[in-house]
Design an enzyme around this catalytic site. Sequence first.
Site, PDB file in Angstrom:
ATOM      1  NE  ARG A  55       2.564 -42.342  -3.187  1.00  0.00           N
ATOM      2  CZ  ARG A  55       3.374 -41.644  -2.389  1.00  0.00           C
ATOM      3  NH1 ARG A  55       3.082 -40.384  -2.070  1.00  0.00           N
ATOM      4  NH2 ARG A  55       4.490 -42.182  -1.939  1.00  0.00           N
ATOM      5  CE1 TYR A 108     -22.776 -42.721 -10.111  1.00  0.00           C
ATOM      6  CE2 TYR A 108     -20.956 -41.840  -8.803  1.00  0.00           C
ATOM      7  CZ  TYR A 108     -21.515 -42.859  -9.558  1.00  0.00           C
ATOM      8  OH  TYR A 108     -20.808 -44.005  -9.774  1.00  0.00           O
ATOM      9  CG  ASP A 180     -20.452 -33.817  -9.926  1.00  0.00           C
ATOM     10  OD1 ASP A 180     -20.032 -33.616 -11.085  1.00  0.00           O
ATOM     11  OD2 ASP A 180     -20.616 -34.960  -9.451  1.00  0.00           O
ATOM     12  CE  LYS A 205     -19.823 -41.034 -15.628  1.00  0.00           C
ATOM     13  NZ  LYS A 205     -18.901 -41.182 -14.519  1.00  0.00           N
TER      14      LYS A 205
END
Length: 385
Positions: A55, A108, A180, A205
């Site tokens: 992690r 978005y 973004d 994406k």
Amino acid sequence: MSDDSHEHQSFETRAIHAGNTADPLTGAVVPPIYQVSTYKQDGVGGLRGGYEYSRSGNPTRTALEENLAALEGGRRGLAFASGLAAEDCLLRTLLSPGDHVVIPNDAYGGTFRLFAKVVSRWGVEWSVADTSDPASVRAALTPKTKVIWVETPSNPLLGITDIAVVADIARSAGAKLVVDNTFASPYLQQPLALGADVVVHSLTKYMGGHSDVVGGALIAADAAVGEELAYHQNAMGAVAGPFDSWIVLRGIKTLAVRMDRHSDNATKVADMLTRHPKVTKVLYPGLPDHPGHDVAAKQMRSFGGMISFQVAGGEEAAVEVCNRAELFTLGESLGGVESLIEHPGRMTHASVAGSALEVPGDLVRISVGIENADDLLADLTQALG
């Protein structure tokens, strides 16, 4: 951390080599997938390479994070389990209860949901601005504004924001500018070089590029901000797994050539749509009559693979276009090698219905893939009827 050894290389070279050092044990030219949770220590606190628990850090994720920083020209790159996980970490790092954020009037749906339904519950206020209009951004500022959030090109209306201009507004207000960059990718646009403080990506994406992985990223211009983000990444734990990191790294190696093809195909598709009698409006920044065309031409290498268009006959006609498409796959997401089509109002942006971000019912959004352009044109022509 960023790898300065690649900063003078071309983008295409950095995409292939930054973070992708040969394995020192075997010489493997592709970084191994370190599918491991914990690491043997040489005595208490004796960490090899700084790794103790995956992690907190994993060598495969480190390779991706170094690559991301190099591609965006940032001081620190961080990889997450999804784009929204990255956004959540960013907001909880930069904001406290009582702070204010300016968000775009075209964003978005998941980003809007995060602000409207999650972040607002712990006392963060937000207001909406047309970020393509500097006056609208200034009018939305308050003394408590800590972040200005921008998508350019925006999702799904393909609006364009002048990053350098809004960066100046943010600096004057003592706020951070977050961009973004998912629709453009770092190959087409470099927000940090234009004054942004942090870049956000859905790695799902264009960066992954093959519709086979979910991931997110943050890239910070300032090393101190990067350290704060890294602390919260570890504290909150929504990290990218090693296999997902490896998949994204593989995808990034072909990012430049894919984006060139996406852009070339989209230009041909947009031109056809502007001439189709059943299309009432085409939203693509590569078109000379797009209101953001000049700004996009200034800050982007080319105009990308995303197009939205409105059809005669209203919402039901738009839904039918989506249903009739064959080569364009009906599905959410974007940026893969295959072309996709969707109805934003009922799919990706259903969460903004009734808000200032509500999208037109007659809108269709397409992600233009890298197939043969003539085949794509033929499919859209039959889908439009």
